[in-house]
Write a protein that holds these residues in place. Structure first.
Motif, PDB file in Angstrom:
ATOM      1  N   ASP A  71       7.064  -7.350   5.351  1.00  0.00           N
ATOM      2  CA  ASP A  71       7.015  -6.436   4.222  1.00  0.00           C
ATOM      3  C   ASP A  71       5.685  -5.696   4.245  1.00  0.00           C
ATOM      4  OD1 ASP A  71       9.507  -7.213   3.345  1.00  0.00           O
ATOM      5  OD2 ASP A  71       8.771  -8.452   1.689  1.00  0.00           O
ATOM      6  N   ARG A  72       5.678  -4.495   3.690  1.00  0.00           N
ATOM      7  CA  ARG A  72       4.455  -3.688   3.625  1.00  0.00           C
ATOM      8  C   ARG A  72       3.927  -3.649   2.200  1.00  0.00           C
ATOM      9  NH1 ARG A  72       6.864  -3.796   8.601  1.00  0.00           N
ATOM     10  NH2 ARG A  72       5.973  -2.253  10.035  1.00  0.00           N
ATOM     11  N   PHE A  73       2.587  -3.581   2.100  1.00  0.00           N
ATOM     12  CA  PHE A  73       1.944  -3.470   0.798  1.00  0.00           C
ATOM     13  C   PHE A  73       0.895  -2.376   0.852  1.00  0.00           C
ATOM     14  CE2 PHE A  73      -1.728  -4.450  -1.917  1.00  0.00           C
ATOM     15  CZ  PHE A  73      -1.113  -4.381  -3.162  1.00  0.00           C
ATOM     16  N   ILE A  74       0.862  -1.538  -0.199  1.00  0.00           N
ATOM     17  CA  ILE A  74      -0.131  -0.470  -0.306  1.00  0.00           C
ATOM     18  C   ILE A  74      -0.818  -0.589  -1.658  1.00  0.00           C
ATOM     19  CG2 ILE A  74      -0.519   2.021  -0.346  1.00  0.00           C
ATOM     20  CD1 ILE A  74       2.121   2.287   1.267  1.00  0.00           C
ATOM     21  N   GLY A 135       3.965   5.147   0.924  1.00  0.00           N
ATOM     22  CA  GLY A 135       4.992   4.114   0.813  1.00  0.00           C
ATOM     23  C   GLY A 135       6.389   4.672   0.990  1.00  0.00           C
ATOM     24  N   ALA A 136       6.633   5.861   0.431  1.00  0.00           N
ATOM     25  CA  ALA A 136       7.948   6.478   0.597  1.00  0.00           C
ATOM     26  C   ALA A 136       8.199   6.818   2.061  1.00  0.00           C
ATOM     27  CB  ALA A 136       8.048   7.734  -0.264  1.00  0.00           C
ATOM     28  N   GLY A 137       7.153   7.279   2.749  1.00  0.00           N
ATOM     29  CA  GLY A 137       7.313   7.579   4.169  1.00  0.00           C
ATOM     30  C   GLY A 137       7.633   6.345   4.987  1.00  0.00           C
ATOM     31  N   VAL A 153       4.111  -0.876  -3.594  1.00  0.00           N
ATOM     32  CA  VAL A 153       2.942  -0.029  -3.836  1.00  0.00           C
ATOM     33  C   VAL A 153       2.412  -0.296  -5.244  1.00  0.00           C
ATOM     34  CG1 VAL A 153       2.025   2.317  -3.883  1.00  0.00           C
ATOM     35  CG2 VAL A 153       3.962   1.768  -2.381  1.00  0.00           C
ATOM     36  N   ILE A 154       1.125  -0.648  -5.360  1.00  0.00           N
ATOM     37  CA  ILE A 154       0.499  -0.786  -6.678  1.00  0.00           C
ATOM     38  C   ILE A 154      -0.273   0.484  -6.995  1.00  0.00           C
ATOM     39  CG2 ILE A 154      -1.351  -1.934  -7.960  1.00  0.00           C
ATOM     40  CD1 ILE A 154      -0.377  -4.559  -7.024  1.00  0.00           C
ATOM     41  N   LEU A 155       0.011   1.024  -8.186  1.00  0.00           N
ATOM     42  CA  LEU A 155      -0.602   2.257  -8.667  1.00  0.00           C
ATOM     43  C   LEU A 155      -1.383   1.984  -9.945  1.00  0.00           C
ATOM     44  CD1 LEU A 155       2.745   4.192  -8.435  1.00  0.00           C
ATOM     45  CD2 LEU A 155       0.812   4.687  -6.953  1.00  0.00           C
ATOM     46  N   GLY A 156      -2.434   2.755 -10.174  1.00  0.00           N
ATOM     47  CA  GLY A 156      -3.139   2.694 -11.440  1.00  0.00           C
ATOM     48  C   GLY A 156      -2.518   3.635 -12.453  1.00  0.00           C
ATOM     49  N   ASP A 157      -2.664   3.332 -13.743  1.00  0.00           N
ATOM     50  CA  ASP A 157      -2.083   4.220 -14.742  1.00  0.00           C
ATOM     51  C   ASP A 157      -2.853   5.527 -14.850  1.00  0.00           C
ATOM     52  OD1 ASP A 157      -4.253   2.942 -15.936  1.00  0.00           O
ATOM     53  OD2 ASP A 157      -3.204   2.431 -17.786  1.00  0.00           O
ATOM     54  N   GLY A 158      -4.159   5.507 -14.601  1.00  0.00           N
ATOM     55  CA  GLY A 158      -4.898   6.758 -14.524  1.00  0.00           C
ATOM     56  C   GLY A 158      -4.514   7.551 -13.284  1.00  0.00           C
ATOM     57  N   ASP A 178      15.892   2.473  -1.747  1.00  0.00           N
ATOM     58  CA  ASP A 178      15.960   1.223  -2.511  1.00  0.00           C
ATOM     59  C   ASP A 178      15.155   0.103  -1.867  1.00  0.00           C
ATOM     60  OD1 ASP A 178      17.628   0.678  -0.343  1.00  0.00           O
ATOM     61  OD2 ASP A 178      19.463   0.665  -1.539  1.00  0.00           O
ATOM     62  N   ASN A 179      14.467   0.422  -0.770  1.00  0.00           N
ATOM     63  CA  ASN A 179      13.538  -0.515  -0.133  1.00  0.00           C
ATOM     64  C   ASN A 179      12.090  -0.212  -0.508  1.00  0.00           C
ATOM     65  OD1 ASN A 179      13.575   1.911   1.274  1.00  0.00           O
ATOM     66  ND2 ASN A 179      13.364   0.977   3.292  1.00  0.00           N
ATOM     67  N   LEU A 180      11.910   0.580  -1.562  1.00  0.00           N
ATOM     68  CA  LEU A 180      10.582   0.957  -2.064  1.00  0.00           C
ATOM     69  C   LEU A 180      10.453   0.513  -3.516  1.00  0.00           C
ATOM     70  CD1 LEU A 180       7.883   2.635  -1.867  1.00  0.00           C
ATOM     71  CD2 LEU A 180       9.227   4.592  -2.700  1.00  0.00           C
ATOM     72  N   THR A 181       9.369  -0.218  -3.822  1.00  0.00           N
ATOM     73  CA  THR A 181       9.091  -0.609  -5.199  1.00  0.00           C
ATOM     74  C   THR A 181       7.668  -0.213  -5.562  1.00  0.00           C
ATOM     75  OG1 THR A 181      10.644  -2.463  -5.194  1.00  0.00           O
ATOM     76  CG2 THR A 181       8.884  -2.523  -6.836  1.00  0.00           C
ATOM     77  N   ALA A 182       7.540   0.552  -6.645  1.00  0.00           N
ATOM     78  CA  ALA A 182       6.234   0.901  -7.203  1.00  0.00           C
ATOM     79  C   ALA A 182       5.927  -0.061  -8.342  1.00  0.00           C
ATOM     80  CB  ALA A 182       6.248   2.336  -7.716  1.00  0.00           C
TER      81      ALA A 182
END
Length: 299
Positions: A71-74, A135-137, A153-158, A178-182
């Motif tokens: 699995d990949r993590f960003i 991540g989408a790529g 993929v972990i994103l900040g709210d800012g 459907d193999n991508l989760t933010a």
């Protein structure tokens, strides 16, 4: 590279995960204090989310960090790198002692993640807003190549104020990713911001605190859920649902995790002043006691 034993912690229960997360938060504060630079609030708010991913959810092997089937993590909010490195060290990608080299000129652990240097880092980040596109790529390439792995993929709210995020939000469902989760670390604080309103949680106006993000993502074609980002039962349930949707739903998933910036320590939690900063020895004693139950002893 620091010599020493590389040991991975085990986690079987939410209580195990919570203990590892407390240790990880201590590593964040202690490392930043030693390096005299670094971010604190964001790494501590995202710690539970990353611990649950690396210790319970993701298919990864620290002994083979380049396994093509992993699995990949960003970590899109790359300034929270010290939290990421703490999790990687505890998981066994490199010795915990190597954290002491953080942000040094010859270190593998730079102030922002570098995929060419650090085992376990899949994408270099730091320029905010780019991680979800990467991540989408990766997820699209996996679909095209018939690969069976999940990209998280972990994103900040800012960070999600960046327009590039929303370009990806719009296009990802079109490609059936459907193999991508933010995962949005909705910690409610930026380094700078407007004064708080009565409905804000902390001492600055929340970047996305007045937006129904679950409704917005659902409207764009995502599977969306909002959780308590510090409740391991809720975190693991959301991760399991995102995994169950992979290869089935045709829709990417987003987990909107309500968290507290600087989580876990009395003087850092819920204040924009600890977006970054360097703890004093006295503050380290307080943090060590609150996180690990004992006072820090400096030899």
């Amino acid at each position: 590279m620091i010599e020493g034993d590389t040991v991975t912690r085990e986690a079987r229960t939410p209580a195990d995960l919570a203990a590892i997360a407390s240790e990880g938060r201590w590593h964040v504060l202690n490392t930043v204090a030693a390096s005299k630079a670094g971010h604190i609030g964001g790494p501590m708010s995202a710690m539970d989310l990353m611990v649950a991913l690396f210790f319970r959810q993701m298919h990864v092997d620290p002994a083979h960090p380049q396994d093509p089937e992993r699995d990949r993590f960003i970590l899109s909010k790359g300034h929270s790198a010290i939290g990421y490195y703490s999790v990687l060290a505890m998981r066994g990608y490199f010795p915990v002692g190597e954290l002491a080299t953080f942000d040094h000129g010859d270190s593998r652990l730079q102030g922002h993640p570098d995929m060419k240097l650090t085992p376990g880092v899949d994408v270099s980040t730091g320029s905010l807003g780019q991680g979800l596109s990467a991540g989408a790529g990766i997820a699209l390439a996996a679909k095209k190549q018939g690969k069976d792995f999940h990209t998280w993929v972990i994103l900040g709210d800012g960070e999600i104020e960046e327009g590039m995020i929303w370009e990806t939000v719009i296009c990802a469902p079109r490609f059936g990713l459907d193999n991508l989760t933010a995962i949005i670390d909705l910690n409610g604080l930026q380094q700078y911001g407007w004064p708080a309103t009565p409905t804000d949680r902390f001492d600055r106006s929340e970047p996305m605190g007045h937006v129904d993000l679950e409704a917005v993502f659902t409207g764009f074609g995502w599977n969306a859920v909002t959780i308590d980002g510090h409740d391991f039962d809720e975190i693991l349930r959301a991760y399991a649902d995102a995994e169950a949707a992979r290869g089935v739903s045709g829709r990417p998933s987003v987990i909107i995790a309500r968290t507290a910036k600087g989580r876990g320590v009395s003087f850092t939690e819920g204040t924009f002043n600890w977006h970054n900063g360097v703890p004093t020895p006295e503050q380290l004693d307080i943090a060590h006691r609150e996180l690990l139950g004992t006072k820090e002893v400096v030899a």
